[in-house]
Design an enzyme around this catalytic site. Structure first.
Site, mmCIF file in Angstrom:
data_model
loop_
_atom_site.group_PDB
_atom_site.id
_atom_site.type_symbol
_atom_site.label_atom_id
_atom_site.label_comp_id
_atom_site.label_asym_id
_atom_site.label_seq_id
_atom_site.Cartn_x
_atom_site.Cartn_y
_atom_site.Cartn_z
ATOM 1 N N ASN A 141 7.370 2.114 -14.135
ATOM 2 C CA ASN A 141 7.449 1.860 -12.694
ATOM 3 C C ASN A 141 7.520 0.342 -12.548
ATOM 4 O O ASN A 141 6.512 -0.356 -12.654
ATOM 5 C CB ASN A 141 6.221 2.407 -11.966
ATOM 6 C CG ASN A 141 6.350 2.252 -10.451
ATOM 7 O OD1 ASN A 141 7.262 1.569 -9.967
ATOM 8 N ND2 ASN A 141 5.428 2.852 -9.712
ATOM 9 N N ARG A 169 15.495 -0.237 -0.918
ATOM 10 C CA ARG A 169 14.819 0.545 -1.978
ATOM 11 C C ARG A 169 15.696 1.671 -2.514
ATOM 12 O O ARG A 169 15.388 2.298 -3.520
ATOM 13 C CB ARG A 169 13.512 1.143 -1.466
ATOM 14 C CG ARG A 169 12.459 0.123 -1.135
ATOM 15 C CD ARG A 169 11.136 0.783 -0.791
ATOM 16 N NE ARG A 169 10.356 -0.069 0.067
ATOM 17 C CZ ARG A 169 9.579 -1.073 -0.365
ATOM 18 N NH1 ARG A 169 9.448 -1.298 -1.647
ATOM 19 N NH2 ARG A 169 8.919 -1.827 0.490
ATOM 20 N N HIS A 192 14.766 -2.858 -7.911
ATOM 21 C CA HIS A 192 15.918 -2.975 -7.026
ATOM 22 C C HIS A 192 16.829 -4.161 -7.325
ATOM 23 O O HIS A 192 17.925 -4.231 -6.784
ATOM 24 C CB HIS A 192 15.413 -3.035 -5.569
ATOM 25 C CG HIS A 192 14.395 -1.966 -5.279
ATOM 26 N ND1 HIS A 192 14.696 -0.625 -5.360
ATOM 27 C CD2 HIS A 192 13.069 -2.029 -4.948
ATOM 28 C CE1 HIS A 192 13.616 0.085 -5.071
ATOM 29 N NE2 HIS A 192 12.603 -0.734 -4.833
ATOM 30 N N SER A 194 6.449 6.622 -4.529
ATOM 31 C CA SER A 194 6.986 6.981 -3.211
ATOM 32 C C SER A 194 8.422 7.490 -3.362
ATOM 33 O O SER A 194 9.066 7.258 -4.389
ATOM 34 C CB SER A 194 6.965 5.753 -2.295
ATOM 35 O OG SER A 194 7.850 4.759 -2.786
ATOM 36 N N HIS A 221 8.792 6.307 -9.640
ATOM 37 C CA HIS A 221 8.310 5.741 -8.383
ATOM 38 C C HIS A 221 7.339 6.718 -7.752
ATOM 39 O O HIS A 221 7.616 7.927 -7.722
ATOM 40 C CB HIS A 221 9.470 5.452 -7.420
ATOM 41 C CG HIS A 221 10.458 4.516 -8.022
ATOM 42 N ND1 HIS A 221 10.179 3.173 -8.162
ATOM 43 C CD2 HIS A 221 11.662 4.723 -8.578
ATOM 44 C CE1 HIS A 221 11.201 2.607 -8.781
ATOM 45 N NE2 HIS A 221 12.103 3.528 -9.050
ATOM 46 N N ASP A 226 18.611 -5.088 -18.601
ATOM 47 C CA ASP A 226 19.117 -5.448 -19.932
ATOM 48 C C ASP A 226 18.097 -5.154 -21.025
ATOM 49 O O ASP A 226 18.464 -4.768 -22.138
ATOM 50 C CB ASP A 226 19.503 -6.937 -19.975
ATOM 51 C CG ASP A 226 20.830 -7.211 -19.272
ATOM 52 O OD1 ASP A 226 21.501 -6.244 -18.858
ATOM 53 O OD2 ASP A 226 21.186 -8.396 -19.124
ATOM 54 N N TYR A 273 1.169 4.698 -1.204
ATOM 55 C CA TYR A 273 0.910 4.840 -2.642
ATOM 56 C C TYR A 273 -0.403 5.557 -2.988
ATOM 57 O O TYR A 273 -0.730 5.706 -4.163
ATOM 58 C CB TYR A 273 0.943 3.460 -3.320
ATOM 59 C CG TYR A 273 2.234 2.711 -3.071
ATOM 60 C CD1 TYR A 273 3.444 3.209 -3.535
ATOM 61 C CD2 TYR A 273 2.245 1.512 -2.364
ATOM 62 C CE1 TYR A 273 4.639 2.535 -3.295
ATOM 63 C CE2 TYR A 273 3.430 0.828 -2.124
ATOM 64 C CZ TYR A 273 4.628 1.344 -2.587
ATOM 65 O OH TYR A 273 5.810 0.685 -2.349
HETATM 66 C C1 DQA Z 1 7.540 1.741 -6.061
HETATM 67 C C2 DQA Z 1 8.655 1.614 -5.013
HETATM 68 C C3 DQA Z 1 9.176 0.199 -4.921
HETATM 69 O O1 DQA Z 1 10.212 0.119 -3.952
HETATM 70 C C4 DQA Z 1 8.068 -0.736 -4.515
HETATM 71 O O2 DQA Z 1 8.528 -2.056 -4.495
HETATM 72 C C5 DQA Z 1 6.840 -0.605 -5.346
HETATM 73 C C6 DQA Z 1 6.437 0.731 -5.799
HETATM 74 C C7 DQA Z 1 6.902 3.137 -6.067
HETATM 75 O O3 DQA Z 1 6.159 3.423 -6.983
HETATM 76 O O4 DQA Z 1 7.130 3.924 -5.137
HETATM 77 O O5 DQA Z 1 6.132 -1.562 -5.586
HETATM 78 O O6 DQA Z 1 8.098 1.504 -7.335
#
Ligand code: DQA
Length: 140
Positions: free
Chosen positions: A73, A110, A79, A101, A99, A86, A22
């Protein structure tokens, strides 16, 4: 235009946790940069972060109609949170999922987002620039 950037669970630890995934910049620093970016394009932005699912739902509901767009985010809630799904489906303000990543190139769990179907679009894999691209999508 006015936007809201919402960060969910564990995102407050950006810049501290899993830096290889990140990045090393704190959420505060990233938000500061986003504020400048949005301002430079003549718009405004507010920020919200919570680790709590219910608070995120509440915020989305309260934000409805007050913003031109929401960038979300949701972290790991992405997930599996039908509650956040909702909440998004129940508001009129468009939400873009973000996201940092590339979740499609990571663990199997993910690869599934329960939010994408009710979002306007999705940006992933560009680090802090994922937020910028998502914000930009509202005025391009
Ligand atoms: C995330 C990706 C998610 O899978 C993870 O749980 C995060 C960060 C991302 O910004 O890449 O906490 O949302």
């Amino acid at each position: 235009m006015k936007f809201l950037v919402v960060n969910g669970v564990n995102l407050a630890r950006t810049g501290i946790r899993e830096k290889g995934v990140y990045g090393g910049e704190t959420l505060e620093k990233i938000n500061g940069e986003l504020k400048e970016f949005v301002k430079a394009h003549g718009h405004e932005v507010d920020f919200f972060q919570s680790d709590e699912e219910g608070k995120l739902c509440e915020k989305l509901g309260q934000a409805d109609g007050k913003y031109d767009g929401i960038v979300l985010n949701a972290g790991a809630y992405t997930h599996y949170s039908y509650a956040i799904r909702d909440a998004i489906a129940g508001i009129f303000t468009p939400v873009v999922e973000v996201h940092m990543s590339n979740v499609q190139a990571r663990e199997e769990f993910r690869k599934k987002s329960v939010l994408t179907e009710v979002c306007k679009g999705e940006v992933l894999g560009f680090g802090k620039n994922s937020y910028k691209l998502a914000l930009e999508s509202f005025w391009l």
